[in-house]
Design a protein around this motif. Sequence first.
Motif, PDB file in Angstrom:
ATOM      1  N   ARG A 601      29.840  32.210  39.758  1.00 50.35           N
ATOM      2  CA  ARG A 601      29.743  32.100  38.303  1.00 50.35           C
ATOM      3  C   ARG A 601      29.387  33.493  37.804  1.00 50.35           C
ATOM      4  NH1 ARG A 601      26.174  29.362  34.203  1.00 50.35           N
ATOM      5  NH2 ARG A 601      27.755  28.626  32.736  1.00 50.35           N
ATOM      6  N   VAL A 602      30.381  34.167  37.267  1.00 45.59           N
ATOM      7  CA  VAL A 602      30.220  35.581  36.928  1.00 45.59           C
ATOM      8  C   VAL A 602      29.882  35.720  35.449  1.00 45.59           C
ATOM      9  CG1 VAL A 602      31.389  37.825  36.878  1.00 45.59           C
ATOM     10  CG2 VAL A 602      31.912  36.192  38.699  1.00 45.59           C
ATOM     11  N   SER A 603      28.709  36.259  35.172  1.00 43.54           N
ATOM     12  CA  SER A 603      28.314  36.500  33.783  1.00 43.54           C
ATOM     13  C   SER A 603      29.061  37.717  33.245  1.00 43.54           C
ATOM     14  CB  SER A 603      26.802  36.756  33.734  1.00 43.54           C
ATOM     15  OG  SER A 603      26.492  37.408  32.523  1.00 43.54           O
ATOM     16  N   GLU A 612      40.456  39.834  26.452  1.00 43.03           N
ATOM     17  CA  GLU A 612      41.316  38.846  27.095  1.00 43.03           C
ATOM     18  C   GLU A 612      41.099  38.961  28.599  1.00 43.03           C
ATOM     19  OE1 GLU A 612      45.729  37.532  26.374  1.00 43.03           O
ATOM     20  OE2 GLU A 612      45.732  39.151  27.868  1.00 43.03           O
ATOM     21  N   ALA A 613      40.694  37.849  29.227  1.00 40.58           N
ATOM     22  CA  ALA A 613      40.531  37.845  30.686  1.00 40.58           C
ATOM     23  C   ALA A 613      41.843  37.414  31.310  1.00 40.58           C
ATOM     24  CB  ALA A 613      39.408  36.890  31.085  1.00 40.58           C
ATOM     25  N   GLN A 614      42.442  38.302  32.097  1.00 38.95           N
ATOM     26  CA  GLN A 614      43.671  37.971  32.833  1.00 38.95           C
ATOM     27  C   GLN A 614      43.244  37.737  34.275  1.00 38.95           C
ATOM     28  OE1 GLN A 614      46.014  41.481  32.043  1.00 38.95           O
ATOM     29  NE2 GLN A 614      46.075  41.086  29.834  1.00 38.95           N
ATOM     30  N   ILE A 615      43.310  36.465  34.686  1.00 29.06           N
ATOM     31  CA  ILE A 615      42.676  36.058  35.952  1.00 29.06           C
ATOM     32  C   ILE A 615      43.738  35.797  37.020  1.00 29.06           C
ATOM     33  CG2 ILE A 615      41.170  34.316  37.021  1.00 29.06           C
ATOM     34  CD1 ILE A 615      40.139  33.790  34.079  1.00 29.06           C
ATOM     35  N   TYR A 616      43.516  36.359  38.194  1.00 30.20           N
ATOM     36  CA  TYR A 616      44.402  36.153  39.349  1.00 30.20           C
ATOM     37  C   TYR A 616      43.523  35.569  40.438  1.00 30.20           C
ATOM     38  CZ  TYR A 616      47.131  39.623  36.749  1.00 30.20           C
ATOM     39  OH  TYR A 616      47.821  40.306  35.773  1.00 30.20           O
ATOM     40  N   ARG A 617      43.687  34.274  40.717  1.00 28.81           N
ATOM     41  CA  ARG A 617      42.750  33.636  41.663  1.00 28.81           C
ATOM     42  C   ARG A 617      43.477  32.731  42.636  1.00 28.81           C
ATOM     43  NH1 ARG A 617      41.990  28.302  40.349  1.00 28.81           N
ATOM     44  NH2 ARG A 617      42.369  27.675  38.192  1.00 28.81           N
ATOM     45  N   ASP A 618      42.715  32.305  43.672  1.00 25.08           N
ATOM     46  CA  ASP A 618      43.263  31.374  44.654  1.00 25.08           C
ATOM     47  C   ASP A 618      43.505  30.022  43.991  1.00 25.08           C
ATOM     48  OD1 ASP A 618      43.031  33.165  46.824  1.00 25.08           O
ATOM     49  OD2 ASP A 618      40.903  32.682  47.035  1.00 25.08           O
ATOM     50  N   ASP A 642      30.101  34.661  27.677  1.00 27.04           N
ATOM     51  CA  ASP A 642      30.864  33.772  28.572  1.00 27.04           C
ATOM     52  C   ASP A 642      30.572  34.014  30.054  1.00 27.04           C
ATOM     53  OD1 ASP A 642      32.527  32.163  26.814  1.00 27.04           O
ATOM     54  OD2 ASP A 642      33.356  34.090  26.176  1.00 27.04           O
ATOM     55  N   PHE A 643      30.957  33.022  30.827  1.00 23.99           N
ATOM     56  CA  PHE A 643      30.918  33.125  32.292  1.00 23.99           C
ATOM     57  C   PHE A 643      32.321  32.846  32.817  1.00 23.99           C
ATOM     58  CE2 PHE A 643      26.561  32.291  31.281  1.00 23.99           C
ATOM     59  CZ  PHE A 643      25.818  32.888  32.296  1.00 23.99           C
ATOM     60  N   LEU A 644      32.633  33.420  33.958  1.00 19.02           N
ATOM     61  CA  LEU A 644      33.865  33.027  34.648  1.00 19.02           C
ATOM     62  C   LEU A 644      33.452  32.236  35.877  1.00 19.02           C
ATOM     63  CD1 LEU A 644      35.970  36.346  34.613  1.00 19.02           C
ATOM     64  CD2 LEU A 644      36.268  34.344  33.129  1.00 19.02           C
ATOM     65  N   ASP A 645      33.887  30.995  35.948  1.00 24.15           N
ATOM     66  CA  ASP A 645      33.626  30.179  37.141  1.00 24.15           C
ATOM     67  C   ASP A 645      34.857  30.270  38.017  1.00 24.15           C
ATOM     68  OD1 ASP A 645      31.078  28.623  37.130  1.00 24.15           O
ATOM     69  OD2 ASP A 645      31.768  28.279  35.077  1.00 24.15           O
ATOM     70  N   ILE A 646      34.720  30.902  39.161  1.00 23.91           N
ATOM     71  CA  ILE A 646      35.908  31.115  39.990  1.00 23.91           C
ATOM     72  C   ILE A 646      35.644  30.657  41.414  1.00 23.91           C
ATOM     73  CG2 ILE A 646      37.494  32.866  40.919  1.00 23.91           C
ATOM     74  CD1 ILE A 646      37.266  34.347  38.347  1.00 23.91           C
ATOM     75  N   TRP A 647      36.638  29.946  41.934  1.00 22.42           N
ATOM     76  CA  TRP A 647      36.556  29.471  43.320  1.00 22.42           C
ATOM     77  C   TRP A 647      37.369  30.415  44.206  1.00 22.42           C
ATOM     78  CZ3 TRP A 647      40.263  27.390  46.822  1.00 22.42           C
ATOM     79  CH2 TRP A 647      39.718  26.749  47.943  1.00 22.42           C
ATOM     80  N   MET A 648      36.757  30.834  45.296  1.00 21.21           N
ATOM     81  CA  MET A 648      37.495  31.648  46.267  1.00 21.21           C
ATOM     82  C   MET A 648      37.749  30.775  47.484  1.00 21.21           C
ATOM     83  SD  MET A 648      35.700  35.409  46.114  1.00 21.21           S
ATOM     84  CE  MET A 648      33.962  35.007  45.962  1.00 21.21           C
ATOM     85  N   ALA A 649      38.997  30.761  47.921  1.00 20.41           N
ATOM     86  CA  ALA A 649      39.387  29.968  49.094  1.00 20.41           C
ATOM     87  C   ALA A 649      38.802  30.609  50.351  1.00 20.41           C
ATOM     88  CB  ALA A 649      40.910  29.949  49.198  1.00 20.41           C
ATOM     89  N   PRO A 650      38.768  29.874  51.472  1.00 21.32           N
ATOM     90  CA  PRO A 650      38.398  30.542  52.725  1.00 21.32           C
ATOM     91  C   PRO A 650      39.312  31.756  52.910  1.00 21.32           C
ATOM     92  CG  PRO A 650      38.571  28.170  53.052  1.00 21.32           C
ATOM     93  CD  PRO A 650      39.077  28.443  51.657  1.00 21.32           C
ATOM     94  N   GLY A 651      38.732  32.940  53.175  1.00 18.46           N
ATOM     95  CA  GLY A 651      39.537  34.160  53.328  1.00 18.46           C
ATOM     96  C   GLY A 651      40.228  34.590  52.047  1.00 18.46           C
ATOM     97  N   GLY A 652      39.704  34.136  50.916  1.00 16.02           N
ATOM     98  CA  GLY A 652      40.373  34.419  49.641  1.00 16.02           C
ATOM     99  C   GLY A 652      39.632  35.428  48.790  1.00 16.02           C
ATOM    100  N   GLY A 653      40.033  35.456  47.525  1.00 15.46           N
ATOM    101  CA  GLY A 653      39.416  36.393  46.602  1.00 15.46           C
ATOM    102  C   GLY A 653      40.066  36.285  45.234  1.00 15.46           C
ATOM    103  N   PHE A 654      39.627  37.122  44.323  1.00 13.05           N
ATOM    104  CA  PHE A 654      40.201  37.086  42.973  1.00 13.05           C
ATOM    105  C   PHE A 654      40.095  38.457  42.320  1.00 13.05           C
ATOM    106  CE2 PHE A 654      36.481  37.515  40.259  1.00 13.05           C
ATOM    107  CZ  PHE A 654      35.455  37.216  41.134  1.00 13.05           C
ATOM    108  N   ALA A 655      40.901  38.617  41.280  1.00 13.57           N
ATOM    109  CA  ALA A 655      40.821  39.837  40.476  1.00 13.57           C
ATOM    110  C   ALA A 655      40.978  39.447  39.014  1.00 13.57           C
ATOM    111  CB  ALA A 655      41.915  40.811  40.878  1.00 13.57           C
TER     112      ALA A 655
END
Length: 661
Positions: A601-603, A612-618, A642-655
């Motif tokens: 949960r990223v503050s 504008e948040a352009q999100i690239y996630r698993d 705002d917060f960004l709630d982001i799930w990272m997969a096993p061996g994953g990540g986001f930008a």
Amino acid sequence: MFKAIARFFKWLFGSKKPLLEYDGKILSPDGRTECMVRLLNGQVVYSVQKDGKSIVRESHVGMELRGDEPLLNGLMLVRAVSKTFDETWETVCGEEQYVRNNYNETAFYLSESGGKKRLFTLRFRVFDNGVAFRYELPPQPEFQKLIVENELSEFNVDSNSYAWHIPAYQPDRYEYNYTRDSIYELTGSVHTPLTIETPTGFFLSIHEAALYNYGSMTLKVDGNGALISDITPLSDGARAYVELPFDTPWRVIMIADNPLELTMNRMIFNLNDPPKQDFSWVKPLKFMGIWWAMYVGEWTWAEGERHGATTEHTKEYIDACVRLGIPGLLVEGWNNGWNGDWLANGPTNDFVHPSADFNLEEVAKYAEAKGVSLVGHHETVGYIDNYERQIDEAYKEYADNGIHYVKPGYAGAYMTVQGRREYHHSQVGVRHYQKALELAAKYQICLDVHEPIKGTGIERTWPNLLTREGARGQEYEGGALFPSHATILPFTRLLSGGMDYTSGIFDVSNNVKRMATTLARQVAYYVTIYSGMQMAADRPKFYEEVHPDLFTFIKDVPVSWAKTLPLLGQIGQFYVVARRDRYSDDWYIGGVTNEEARRVRVSLEFLDGEYEAQIYRDGDDAHYRENQLSLVVEKRRVSATDFLDIWMAPGGGFAVRLKKL
Ligand code: NOJ
Ligand code: CA
């Protein structure tokens, strides 16, 4: 010179009587870190505390010399000179635009009380986030040259501490997976930066700064259970041959209250000098490469039907760079020497003459007309005498053709010079890397050194050293790289400067090099792994045809930053960092996890205004082995609350790109 020495002696021995005993301390500017220095029974010891808690217990300093008495015993303190220093300097490119350099320093001028009465100075600097010291040897009538048999710098941290380590003196240089063990379990010598978690909860990293003309420091556990310097030897066993005056590299102990704070430690840069010449021509670069196609077996470095670096292919890649908006292109395998066994060709590799199917001038003109910067390539296999015979002509040839970036490589298990096998990180190696760097500066060439000497902050003085490899990178994918690796690097290797990780490989499920990563994670690296030259390592078709949506992030992400804010992380588990573009108000966030899935949960409290948040996630079902390609690209309007709630997969990540509205 003689007059200067005489003046120095006069000043040194001035009026005061040398002390046979001394006990003093140097405080950091914020008063929380203390370095105690003691002279007792003719020996000097130092110790370090933070907030009154022990960081380094009493530790010896000294030097063993070949053919001479050690510099260790019978010492007296002739003078101690203290000063405070505070500056803020601007980087040419980097993780931060401005770096503060603030410390309290004491230089202890020591003399032997008997014998040759040799002199040396121990200079200590105490920063809010660490302690550094070095040995300075002034010229003296009876002491002009020395052969360092060993340096005796102890770092007596609690041996119950954990250390994340890679082994020294191994054929793959720094390219190993990290392991975590108690210090008392360490066997053999390990490389620095050596990152340590103490039982009292501090995070330390022991490293060095300003490594010039000396063997690089590795660490081992001595008979007392303390970490001690093990300077990389030359083939004759000596650690360094030096003439006086000589200053050793700085011995650096970075100290942080938590792992994220450690990643912000810039001591090694502060312990290097500002540049002495103009480097305004240095420009960070994003580049593609005639490269990964060779790793996955489509093309070859060698000439023949599948030769990668032909005039035609290079022009095609240049056109792709233009279409994709990538301003640089690396060309490997362009020169003579790749046919047959390229590792065996090391002694005779040719760095000046292109292969028959590669027209250097034509390609260079084409690139220039299209506004693409070529990155030249020199694979030396570590045969540095062969390289040094050609290096001036080779760099000049590149510069004459408008090529101002070079990736030199040293893929051998050793450096070979006049038939002798020397470690890459020995004094011979250190001198070679420096020679190449200075020559590159002469021709206004920037370097991305593979199989380099480790980073010790010298890019402050030589900013044309844009990046290095110097750790296990994505070329090890296909079995030898694990998701945890990229969650360890920010707290270990990356403390020593940027790294070319060869990010942005989208063909993650390729059979030849199946990668331990999700697709989204590939773009996270552009934020989590700083590099003054960032590669978009895959083939153009994967950017244009297969995953154009994800490529947008690679196109947008900058290489150089105004500010870095580490947000979340635990060594070996996960790491999330935000960075602000140096040339706009846009922010970027990258996050990676290990083999475990993780929700963060990223503050966004660091934002100022609407974004504008352009999100690239698993995708919710992504997995680094079973379902690598599951990807979500989405947009949201956000601001500081705002917060960004982001799930990272096993061996994953986001930008995330946060674009100012
Ligand atoms: C090793 C380097 O790490 C890699 O990037 C390069 O392609 C090969 N050497 C061949 O030069
Ligand atoms: Ca390598």
